[in-house]
Scaffold this motif. Structure first.
Motif, PDB file in Angstrom:
ATOM      1  N   VAL A 259     -56.305  -5.583  -8.575  1.00  0.00           N
ATOM      2  CA  VAL A 259     -54.908  -5.163  -8.436  1.00  0.00           C
ATOM      3  C   VAL A 259     -54.048  -6.096  -9.285  1.00  0.00           C
ATOM      4  N   THR A 260     -53.239  -5.511 -10.149  1.00  0.00           N
ATOM      5  CA  THR A 260     -52.411  -6.300 -11.071  1.00  0.00           C
ATOM      6  C   THR A 260     -50.923  -6.170 -10.732  1.00  0.00           C
ATOM      7  N   LEU A 261     -50.637  -5.939  -9.466  1.00  0.00           N
ATOM      8  CA  LEU A 261     -49.259  -5.776  -9.006  1.00  0.00           C
ATOM      9  C   LEU A 261     -48.414  -7.001  -9.321  1.00  0.00           C
ATOM     10  N   ASP A 262     -48.981  -8.186  -9.181  1.00  0.00           N
ATOM     11  CA  ASP A 262     -48.216  -9.405  -9.443  1.00  0.00           C
ATOM     12  C   ASP A 262     -47.721  -9.462 -10.886  1.00  0.00           C
ATOM     13  N   ARG A 263     -48.543  -9.035 -11.834  1.00  0.00           N
ATOM     14  CA  ARG A 263     -48.149  -9.028 -13.246  1.00  0.00           C
ATOM     15  C   ARG A 263     -47.017  -8.035 -13.500  1.00  0.00           C
ATOM     16  N   VAL A 264     -47.136  -6.850 -12.886  1.00  0.00           N
ATOM     17  CA  VAL A 264     -46.104  -5.820 -13.066  1.00  0.00           C
ATOM     18  C   VAL A 264     -44.785  -6.285 -12.439  1.00  0.00           C
TER      19      VAL A 264
ATOM     20  N   ARG B  38     -37.627  -1.060  -1.397  1.00  0.00           N
ATOM     21  CA  ARG B  38     -37.480   0.158  -2.202  1.00  0.00           C
ATOM     22  C   ARG B  38     -38.502   1.235  -1.862  1.00  0.00           C
ATOM     23  N   VAL B  39     -39.742   0.833  -1.559  1.00  0.00           N
ATOM     24  CA  VAL B  39     -40.794   1.831  -1.327  1.00  0.00           C
ATOM     25  C   VAL B  39     -41.037   2.122   0.148  1.00  0.00           C
ATOM     26  N   GLY B  40     -40.478   1.299   1.031  1.00  0.00           N
ATOM     27  CA  GLY B  40     -40.663   1.547   2.453  1.00  0.00           C
ATOM     28  C   GLY B  40     -42.043   1.176   2.967  1.00  0.00           C
ATOM     29  N   VAL B  41     -42.668   0.215   2.320  1.00  0.00           N
ATOM     30  CA  VAL B  41     -43.962  -0.310   2.759  1.00  0.00           C
ATOM     31  C   VAL B  41     -43.708  -1.740   3.214  1.00  0.00           C
ATOM     32  N   THR B  42     -44.326  -2.129   4.313  1.00  0.00           N
ATOM     33  CA  THR B  42     -44.066  -3.464   4.844  1.00  0.00           C
ATOM     34  C   THR B  42     -44.458  -4.542   3.844  1.00  0.00           C
ATOM     35  N   LEU B  43     -43.765  -5.655   3.937  1.00  0.00           N
ATOM     36  CA  LEU B  43     -44.053  -6.798   3.081  1.00  0.00           C
ATOM     37  C   LEU B  43     -45.498  -7.262   3.300  1.00  0.00           C
ATOM     38  N   ALA B  44     -45.947  -7.241   4.545  1.00  0.00           N
ATOM     39  CA  ALA B  44     -47.312  -7.657   4.854  1.00  0.00           C
ATOM     40  C   ALA B  44     -48.342  -6.767   4.145  1.00  0.00           C
ATOM     41  N   ASN B  45     -48.131  -5.452   4.176  1.00  0.00           N
ATOM     42  CA  ASN B  45     -49.072  -4.541   3.525  1.00  0.00           C
ATOM     43  C   ASN B  45     -49.049  -4.689   2.007  1.00  0.00           C
ATOM     44  N   LEU B  46     -47.869  -4.890   1.429  1.00  0.00           N
ATOM     45  CA  LEU B  46     -47.804  -5.112  -0.014  1.00  0.00           C
ATOM     46  C   LEU B  46     -48.473  -6.427  -0.397  1.00  0.00           C
ATOM     47  N   SER B  47     -48.325  -7.426   0.446  1.00  0.00           N
ATOM     48  CA  SER B  47     -48.968  -8.710   0.188  1.00  0.00           C
ATOM     49  C   SER B  47     -50.490  -8.573   0.198  1.00  0.00           C
ATOM     50  N   ILE B  48     -51.006  -7.806   1.150  1.00  0.00           N
ATOM     51  CA  ILE B  48     -52.451  -7.554   1.214  1.00  0.00           C
ATOM     52  C   ILE B  48     -52.921  -6.844  -0.053  1.00  0.00           C
ATOM     53  N   LEU B  49     -52.144  -5.890  -0.513  1.00  0.00           N
ATOM     54  CA  LEU B  49     -52.479  -5.180  -1.748  1.00  0.00           C
ATOM     55  C   LEU B  49     -52.413  -6.127  -2.940  1.00  0.00           C
ATOM     56  N   LYS B  50     -51.354  -6.892  -3.034  1.00  0.00           N
ATOM     57  CA  LYS B  50     -51.141  -7.796  -4.172  1.00  0.00           C
ATOM     58  C   LYS B  50     -52.238  -8.835  -4.299  1.00  0.00           C
ATOM     59  N   THR B  51     -52.723  -9.334  -3.173  1.00  0.00           N
ATOM     60  CA  THR B  51     -53.755 -10.371  -3.201  1.00  0.00           C
ATOM     61  C   THR B  51     -55.168  -9.813  -3.362  1.00  0.00           C
TER      62      THR B  51
END
Length: 78
Positions: free
Chosen positions: A5-10, A24-37
């Motif tokens: 996952v290259t979310l951090d670069r984007v 903006r997307v309505g996804v929890t910070l915790a879930n985005l963090s799990i995706l980002k890592t």
């Protein structure tokens, strides 16, 4: 895992914080963090669509297939 996952670069390219994207997307910070890592085991197409819409990018900008990881996994299994 061979999907990276290259979310951090984007986010860095867009000068956007994970908190702002979460709002903006309505996804929890915790879930985005799990995706980002890279700890997420799956991502819904609706989430991927929302991320691409808000970041003005394509799914391939957020996800990359790493063949080296696959080769290492095969070697370790043998």
């Amino acid at each position: 895992m061979s999907i990276r996952v290259t979310l951090d670069r984007v986010l860095l390219d867009r000068r956007m914080s994970l908190t702002e994207l979460s709002d903006r997307v309505g996804v929890t910070l915790a879930n985005l963090s799990i995706l980002k890592t890279g700890k997420a085991k799956a991502v819904r197409f609706s989430t991927l669509e929302a991320l691409c819409r808000e970041l003005d990018c394509q799914p391939a900008d957020l996800l990359a297939y790493d063949t080296e990881d696959d080769e290492e996994a095969k070697t370790a299994a043998e």
